[in-house]
Scaffold this motif. Structure first.
Motif, PDB file in Angstrom:
ATOM      1  N   GLU A 118     -99.670 -93.305  66.992  1.00 39.02           N
ATOM      2  CA  GLU A 118    -101.062 -93.142  66.598  1.00 39.02           C
ATOM      3  C   GLU A 118    -101.577 -91.745  66.942  1.00 39.02           C
ATOM      4  N   ARG A 119    -101.130 -91.202  68.060  1.00 40.87           N
ATOM      5  CA  ARG A 119    -101.574 -89.860  68.439  1.00 40.87           C
ATOM      6  C   ARG A 119    -101.115 -88.828  67.414  1.00 40.87           C
ATOM      7  N   THR A 120     -99.880 -88.963  66.937  1.00 43.28           N
ATOM      8  CA  THR A 120     -99.353 -88.011  65.954  1.00 43.28           C
ATOM      9  C   THR A 120     -99.992 -88.233  64.592  1.00 43.28           C
ATOM     10  N   ARG A 121    -100.281 -89.478  64.257  1.00 48.12           N
ATOM     11  CA  ARG A 121    -101.013 -89.752  63.017  1.00 48.12           C
ATOM     12  C   ARG A 121    -102.385 -89.067  63.047  1.00 48.12           C
ATOM     13  N   GLU A 122    -103.087 -89.209  64.167  1.00 48.41           N
ATOM     14  CA  GLU A 122    -104.407 -88.589  64.290  1.00 48.41           C
ATOM     15  C   GLU A 122    -104.307 -87.077  64.221  1.00 48.41           C
ATOM     16  N   LEU A 123    -103.231 -86.525  64.754  1.00 48.18           N
ATOM     17  CA  LEU A 123    -102.996 -85.083  64.654  1.00 48.18           C
ATOM     18  C   LEU A 123    -102.920 -84.656  63.187  1.00 48.18           C
ATOM     19  N   CYS A 124    -102.193 -85.430  62.380  1.00 53.19           N
ATOM     20  CA  CYS A 124    -102.044 -85.116  60.952  1.00 53.19           C
ATOM     21  C   CYS A 124    -103.357 -85.294  60.201  1.00 53.19           C
ATOM     22  N   ILE A 125    -104.076 -86.366  60.522  1.00 54.63           N
ATOM     23  CA  ILE A 125    -105.348 -86.642  59.843  1.00 54.63           C
ATOM     24  C   ILE A 125    -106.371 -85.546  60.147  1.00 54.63           C
ATOM     25  N   THR A 126    -106.472 -85.178  61.412  1.00 53.11           N
ATOM     26  CA  THR A 126    -107.404 -84.123  61.805  1.00 53.11           C
ATOM     27  C   THR A 126    -107.019 -82.785  61.191  1.00 53.11           C
ATOM     28  N   ALA A 127    -105.714 -82.520  61.131  1.00 53.74           N
ATOM     29  CA  ALA A 127    -105.242 -81.274  60.526  1.00 53.74           C
ATOM     30  C   ALA A 127    -105.610 -81.206  59.056  1.00 53.74           C
ATOM     31  N   ALA A 128    -105.480 -82.332  58.353  1.00 54.66           N
ATOM     32  CA  ALA A 128    -105.848 -82.365  56.940  1.00 54.66           C
ATOM     33  C   ALA A 128    -107.333 -82.096  56.751  1.00 54.66           C
ATOM     34  N   GLN A 129    -108.144 -82.656  57.621  1.00 51.48           N
ATOM     35  CA  GLN A 129    -109.588 -82.414  57.551  1.00 51.48           C
ATOM     36  C   GLN A 129    -109.903 -80.945  57.759  1.00 51.48           C
ATOM     37  N   ALA A 174     -97.627 -77.650  48.250  1.00 50.39           N
ATOM     38  CA  ALA A 174     -98.429 -76.503  48.689  1.00 50.39           C
ATOM     39  C   ALA A 174     -99.566 -76.987  49.590  1.00 50.39           C
ATOM     40  N   ARG A 175    -100.136 -78.138  49.246  1.00 51.54           N
ATOM     41  CA  ARG A 175    -101.191 -78.719  50.079  1.00 51.54           C
ATOM     42  C   ARG A 175    -100.617 -79.233  51.398  1.00 51.54           C
ATOM     43  N   VAL A 176     -99.416 -79.793  51.341  1.00 53.32           N
ATOM     44  CA  VAL A 176     -98.772 -80.275  52.565  1.00 53.32           C
ATOM     45  C   VAL A 176     -98.505 -79.106  53.519  1.00 53.32           C
ATOM     46  N   ARG A 177     -98.052 -77.994  52.980  1.00 51.53           N
ATOM     47  CA  ARG A 177     -97.806 -76.826  53.844  1.00 51.53           C
ATOM     48  C   ARG A 177     -99.099 -76.374  54.522  1.00 51.53           C
ATOM     49  N   ASN A 178    -100.187 -76.445  53.801  1.00 51.16           N
ATOM     50  CA  ASN A 178    -101.486 -76.104  54.379  1.00 51.16           C
ATOM     51  C   ASN A 178    -101.818 -77.042  55.540  1.00 51.16           C
ATOM     52  N   ILE A 179    -101.592 -78.328  55.337  1.00 51.34           N
ATOM     53  CA  ILE A 179    -101.839 -79.304  56.400  1.00 51.34           C
ATOM     54  C   ILE A 179    -100.926 -79.035  57.592  1.00 51.34           C
ATOM     55  N   LEU A 180     -99.654 -78.768  57.311  1.00 52.56           N
ATOM     56  CA  LEU A 180     -98.691 -78.546  58.394  1.00 52.56           C
ATOM     57  C   LEU A 180     -99.051 -77.325  59.235  1.00 52.56           C
ATOM     58  N   GLU A 181     -99.606 -76.305  58.608  1.00 46.08           N
ATOM     59  CA  GLU A 181    -100.048 -75.138  59.376  1.00 46.08           C
ATOM     60  C   GLU A 181    -101.048 -75.562  60.436  1.00 46.08           C
ATOM     61  N   HIS A 182    -101.980 -76.415  60.066  1.00 46.37           N
ATOM     62  CA  HIS A 182    -103.001 -76.869  60.997  1.00 46.37           C
ATOM     63  C   HIS A 182    -102.425 -77.858  62.014  1.00 46.37           C
ATOM     64  N   VAL A 183    -101.422 -78.640  61.611  1.00 48.03           N
ATOM     65  CA  VAL A 183    -100.748 -79.526  62.556  1.00 48.03           C
ATOM     66  C   VAL A 183    -100.084 -78.704  63.659  1.00 48.03           C
ATOM     67  N   VAL A 184     -99.328 -77.692  63.247  1.00 50.14           N
ATOM     68  CA  VAL A 184     -98.602 -76.861  64.212  1.00 50.14           C
ATOM     69  C   VAL A 184     -99.577 -76.118  65.119  1.00 50.14           C
ATOM     70  N   GLU A 185    -100.634 -75.582  64.521  1.00 45.76           N
ATOM     71  CA  GLU A 185    -101.620 -74.842  65.320  1.00 45.76           C
ATOM     72  C   GLU A 185    -102.258 -75.747  66.354  1.00 45.76           C
ATOM     73  N   ALA A 186    -102.662 -76.954  65.956  1.00 45.58           N
ATOM     74  CA  ALA A 186    -103.303 -77.878  66.896  1.00 45.58           C
ATOM     75  C   ALA A 186    -102.333 -78.357  67.956  1.00 45.58           C
ATOM     76  N   TYR A 187    -101.089 -78.613  67.554  1.00 51.60           N
ATOM     77  CA  TYR A 187    -100.088 -79.083  68.516  1.00 51.60           C
ATOM     78  C   TYR A 187     -99.781 -77.997  69.550  1.00 51.60           C
ATOM     79  N   GLY A 188     -99.666 -76.769  69.063  1.00 48.28           N
ATOM     80  CA  GLY A 188     -99.335 -75.663  69.965  1.00 48.28           C
ATOM     81  C   GLY A 188    -100.495 -75.274  70.855  1.00 48.28           C
ATOM     82  N   GLY A 189    -101.726 -75.657  70.435  1.00 47.32           N
ATOM     83  CA  GLY A 189    -102.904 -75.301  71.194  1.00 47.32           C
ATOM     84  C   GLY A 189    -103.203 -76.279  72.305  1.00 47.32           C
TER      85      GLY A 189
END
Length: 248
Positions: free
Chosen positions: A133-144, A233-248
Motif C-alpha cells: 500500500e505504501r508503494t501504491r500511494e507513492l505511485c498515486i501521489t506521483a501521478a497527481q 510517455a505519460r508513464v515515464r513522467n509518473i516514474l520521474e516523480h516516483v523516483v524523486e519522491a522515493y529518493g527524497g
C-alpha cells in the motif's frame, strides 16, 4: 534502492541517465537481461526489462525468480512494475493508466515460489493485499504531481499467454471480478512478497479486452503499439516523480 521493471512498451527508460550495467548470476538461472543502474532527476534507480531489451521473452517464459532475486541481491527494497493490460471494466479504455490493488492468478506451470526445495521449511506468506500500500500511494501521489490522471484500484487477472484471451474467457474473468487482464502480474508480485520487497504495479491499458467495446472485430497489434507509445510517455513522467519522491 528503487527498481523499475518495464514490460511491453517499456523496454528502455529514455529519461534514465545510465551509469552502469551488471550481469547478475542467481541460484535460479539468468535474469531477463543485465540490470541497468542510473539516475532519474539525480536519484538512483535500477531498471530491468522483463521481456529482455529486445522484447524476446514471452510472458510464460520470463524467469521471474531470477529477476526478483537479482534485484534483491543488489539491495533493492522497492519495486515498481509497469505492465500493459487489456481493459475489461468499462472505464478502463485504451491509454488509461491504473494502479491495481488486487490480483486473481490464472497462470500455470510457472516457477512461482522460492520455497519449493526440500532444504527449506514450509513457508506461507500473507497475500491478502498483494500490492504494498505504501508503494501504491507513492505511485498515486506521483501521478497527481505529474498531472497524469490514473484510475486508483482495480483487480488484475493474470493469465498464461502468450495468446490473448477469447471473448468467453473475458466474460468469465469479469464474472470472477476482474477489471483488467495481463500476463505478467503473477508470480512476480508473490515472489516480491516472499523476498520482503515492497511491490506495486502501474498498469497501462493497451486495448479493450476481447469482446469488449472496440474489439468486436478483434485486437490489432499495430493499434496496441500505437496506444502504448503514447501512454508510456505519460508513464515515464509518473516514474520521474516516483523516483524523486522515493529518493527524497
Amino acid at each position: 534502492m528503487l527498481a523499475i521493471i518495464g514490460g511491453s512498451g517499456l523496454t528502455t527508460l529514455s529519461n534514465l541517465q545510465i551509469t552502469s550495467r551488471k550481469v547478475v548470476r542467481t541460484p535460479y538461472g539468468e535474469p531477463s537481461c543485465p540490470l541497468t543502474f542510473g539516475t532519474i532527476r539525480g536519484r538512483p534507480v535500477v531498471f530491468l526489462a522483463r521481456h529482455g531489451y529486445g522484447h524476446t521473452i514471452p510472458p510464460h517464459a520470463v524467469n521471474y525468480r531470477a529477476n526478483l532475486w537479482a534485484l534483491h541481491s543488489e539491495k533493492v527494497q522497492t519495486v515498481v512494475s509497469v505492465a500493459s493490460v487489456g481493459g475489461i471494466r468499462r472505464d478502463l479504455t485504451p491509454g488509461m493508466i491504473a494502479i491495481p490493488d488486487q490480483i486473481i492468478d490464472y497462470t500455470y506451470g510457472r516457477a512461482f515460489t522460492f520455497f519449493d526445495s526440500d532444504a527449506t521449511p514450509v513457508t506461507h506468506i500473507d497475500f491478502t493485499h498483494p500490492y504494498c500500500e505504501r508503494t501504491r500511494e507513492l505511485c498515486i501521489t506521483a501521478a497527481q504531481k505529474a498531472g497524469e490522471p490514473v484510475i486508483v484500484g482495480g483487480v488484475y487477472a493474470a493469465t498464461q499467454g502468450p495468446r490473448l484471451e477469447t471473448a468467453a474467457e473475458i466474460n468469465r474473468l469479469e464474472r470472477d471480478g476482474a477489471d483488467m487482464v495481463g500476463m505478467t502480474g503473477m508470480p512476480e508480485a508473490a515472489l516480491a512478497r516472499e523476498l520482503g520487497l515492497s511491490y506495486a504495479a502501474i498498469a497501462v491499458v493497451a486495448n479493450y479486452a476481447a469482446g469488449r467495446a472496440g474489439s468486436a472485430a478483434g485486437i490489432r497489434m499495430e493499434d496496441v503499439a500505437k496506444v502504448l507509445k503514447g501512454a508510456m510517455a505519460r508513464v515515464r513522467n509518473i516514474l520521474e516523480h516516483v523516483v524523486e519522491a522515493y529518493g527524497g
